[in-house]
Write a protein that holds these residues in place. Structure first.
Motif, mmCIF file in Angstrom:
data_model
loop_
_atom_site.group_PDB
_atom_site.id
_atom_site.type_symbol
_atom_site.label_atom_id
_atom_site.label_comp_id
_atom_site.label_asym_id
_atom_site.label_seq_id
_atom_site.Cartn_x
_atom_site.Cartn_y
_atom_site.Cartn_z
ATOM 1 N N VAL A 46 -1.915 2.670 7.281
ATOM 2 C CA VAL A 46 -2.659 2.064 6.167
ATOM 3 C C VAL A 46 -2.126 0.668 5.864
ATOM 4 C CG1 VAL A 46 -3.154 2.264 3.697
ATOM 5 C CG2 VAL A 46 -3.299 4.270 5.146
ATOM 6 N N GLN A 47 -0.805 0.515 5.860
ATOM 7 C CA GLN A 47 -0.203 -0.786 5.560
ATOM 8 C C GLN A 47 -0.586 -1.829 6.601
ATOM 9 O OE1 GLN A 47 1.994 -1.877 2.808
ATOM 10 N NE2 GLN A 47 1.136 -3.691 3.772
ATOM 11 N N ARG A 48 -0.544 -1.450 7.883
ATOM 12 C CA ARG A 48 -0.879 -2.411 8.934
ATOM 13 C C ARG A 48 -2.359 -2.788 8.896
ATOM 14 N NH1 ARG A 48 2.651 -0.402 14.234
ATOM 15 N NH2 ARG A 48 4.678 -1.079 13.432
ATOM 16 N N LEU A 49 -3.216 -1.802 8.628
ATOM 17 C CA LEU A 49 -4.637 -2.102 8.509
ATOM 18 C C LEU A 49 -4.899 -3.008 7.307
ATOM 19 C CD1 LEU A 49 -7.535 -1.682 9.432
ATOM 20 C CD2 LEU A 49 -7.591 0.434 8.089
ATOM 21 N N SER A 50 -4.201 -2.765 6.204
ATOM 22 C CA SER A 50 -4.342 -3.610 5.019
ATOM 23 C C SER A 50 -3.880 -5.032 5.308
ATOM 24 C CB SER A 50 -3.535 -3.014 3.859
ATOM 25 O OG SER A 50 -3.543 -3.860 2.734
ATOM 26 N N THR A 69 0.829 -1.200 0.000
ATOM 27 C CA THR A 69 0.000 0.000 0.000
ATOM 28 C C THR A 69 0.864 1.251 0.000
ATOM 29 O OG1 THR A 69 -0.107 0.046 2.410
ATOM 30 C CG2 THR A 69 -1.857 -1.145 1.244
ATOM 31 N N ARG A 70 0.230 2.335 -0.424
ATOM 32 C CA ARG A 70 0.884 3.642 -0.394
ATOM 33 C C ARG A 70 -0.195 4.716 -0.282
ATOM 34 N NH1 ARG A 70 4.452 6.552 -5.200
ATOM 35 N NH2 ARG A 70 5.068 8.379 -3.991
ATOM 36 N N LEU A 112 3.167 9.099 10.169
ATOM 37 C CA LEU A 112 3.205 7.656 9.887
ATOM 38 C C LEU A 112 1.821 7.122 9.479
ATOM 39 C CD1 LEU A 112 5.506 6.398 12.786
ATOM 40 C CD2 LEU A 112 6.162 6.994 10.474
ATOM 41 N N SER A 113 1.044 7.978 8.797
ATOM 42 C CA SER A 113 -0.263 7.526 8.321
ATOM 43 C C SER A 113 -0.120 6.419 7.277
ATOM 44 C CB SER A 113 -1.038 8.703 7.731
ATOM 45 O OG SER A 113 -0.291 9.343 6.704
#
Length: 460
Positions: free
Chosen positions: A148-152, A4-5, A143-144
């Motif tokens: 996003v990456q951790r939620l994904s 993600t990005r 670190l938004s």
């Protein structure tokens, strides 16, 4: 596995906010990439009028708050790319919709467009920077992108998809691998090869064709050329065998056959070694270069001798023992850090599942008491999915008793401090191993050169 990005979409200079929103959303909804729009979903807006609805929220924000937008961020985009062959386009769109809903908490309108034009299926999630109630803007916190990456990753685990494993820094690789850059000399040799294949009428015609290729030719005792972006002239005789003036003239006269030498990619060197003088002379280097190389080798051998004396190494056998011990120490520390990082990742995932399991257990018990009602499932799908994903993860790890979150936090903190404490020793072991290998290689090259010199002296 999804990468993600999070990207802030800015207003382009010379364009209105409405025009910029339209161009960004139109690209995301490209019919050729989204199966004629079938892979486009939305929340609190229509895909056909998403740009106008985003603009309406911004105008209502100005009327309600009396504040105008200071920065040029008009919306945000999340790119979510999946591993090829692991997910279907329809499921990818659902995963992207769930990611957008949980990240924005349903407070911002968004669209999710799934593209299938590449080998990897990927989502373009665009959400408005203005909230639905038109009272505030989205705050792009520190670190938004990591959030996003951790939620994904968490959503991927719930959908039985793989996640990206956290690798140690020394094992990471750049996503883009660029080809080795061609040197000016190799480029000149390639141009000469092409010109000779055209069979020029003579040496002067050959030089004219070089000038047509953008090279500046300097005629004199030794012909030299310089490219458009080069700082120095290059003499033909320094290009190696087959490219000197005499050899080129012989080829042009039909007295010899031109054989291009193969281009080899440059070899990576971790540290400076002794220069192989004889090999460089065979490549066409001058006597001046040989004198410089001999002085350079003497300096390097002096440094090597000082290093050997400081470490009390007096023989080849002792040198090998030191190299083996340093290499073993380096790999031992590296494996220890790798083990700690692997366990840290396991604790993070396990902790998330334990928390989700505890939070969703009452809902799942009610779902079971309802006789697994479909109506109840639709109303509480998110909690039930989290509960099932956590239970499946526990079954895979074969845990008889779930550890407490406090125990996992204590183990995580201990492992993290242990890992941080190991890094200085790891870097020191790496430097020692490299210095020892460098000294070993220099000594081997030195004695090999001495042996060749003695053999030549005996044959005279």
């Amino acid at each position: 596995m999804a990468a993600t990005r999070l990207i802030a979409l800015h207003k382009n200079k010379g364009k209105s906010v409405a025009a910029c929103l339209k161009s960004r959303t139109d690209y995301a909804q490209n019919p050729d990439k989204t199966q004629q729009g079938e892979l486009v979903s939305s929340y609190e807006c229509s895909p056909l009028t998403v740009d106008e609805e985003f603009m309406l929220s911004k105008r209502q924000y100005e009327l309600a708050t009396g504040r105008r937008q200071k920065n040029d961020v008009i919306a945000y985009q999340i790119r979510q790319s999946f591993k090829p062959g692991e997910i279907t386009a329809e499921e990818a769109n659902k995963v992207g919709y769930e990611l957008a809903m949980r990240f924005t908490k349903g407070k911002y309108a968004f669209i999710v467009a799934t593209h299938t034009d590449r080998e990897h299926i990927h989502n373009h999630i665009i959400y408005n920077s203005t909230a639905l109630d038109s009272t505030r803007k989205f705050r792009d916190f520190l670190l938004s992108g990591l959030a996003v990456q951790r939620l994904s990753d968490l959503i991927c685990l719930e959908h039985q998809l793989s996640v990206i494993e956290i690798k140690p820094y020394r094992e990471r690789q750049k996503r883009t691998l660029y080809p080795p850059k061609e040197s000016n000399r190799d480029s000149l040799c390639s141009v000469i090869d092409r010109i000779l294949a055209q069979k020029p009428k003579g040496y002067e015609d050959f030089l004219q064709k070089l000038e047509q290729q953008g090279y500046e030719v300097k005629r004199g005792k030794y012909t030299s050329v310089k490219g458009a972006r080069q700082k120095r002239f290059i003499r033909f005789r320094t290009l190696g065998a087959g490219y000197s003036e005499e050899e080129l003239k012989a080829v042009l006269a039909g007295e010899a056959e031109h054989r291009p030498h193969p281009k080899q990619p440059p070899k990576e060197k971790q540290f400076n070694l002794l220069v192989d003088v004889q090999a460089k002379l065979a490549e066409g280097k001058s006597e001046g270069y040989a004198r410089w190389a001999k002085r350079y080798n003497l300096k390097e051998m002096s440094k090597t001798l000082i290093f050997l004396q400081e470490n009390k190494i007096g023989s080849i056998e002792e040198m090998q023992e030191h190299v083996d011990a340093a290499t073993a120490r380096y790999h031992e520390l590296g494996d220890s850090i790798k083990t700690s990082e692997k366990r840290l990742a396991e604790i993070t995932v396990l902790k998330a599942h334990i928390i989700n399991y505890a939070k969703t257990r009452p809902v799942y018990d009610a779902y079971r008491n309802s006789g697994y009602s479909k109506k109840f499932l639709e109303a509480h799908r998110e909690q039930i999915t989290l509960h099932k994903a956590a239970k499946a993860a526990f079954d895979e790890t074969s845990l008889k008793k779930l550890p407490k979150v406090k125990e996992l936090d204590a183990e995580y903190a201990a492992l993290l401090s242990q890992k941080k404490a190991a890094y200085p020793a790891y870097r020191k072991a790496r430097d020692e191993m490299q210095e020892l290998k460098k000294a070993q290689k220099n000594v081997e090259m030195f004695f090999a050169e001495e042996k060749v010199s003695k053999e030549k002296a005996q044959t005279r």
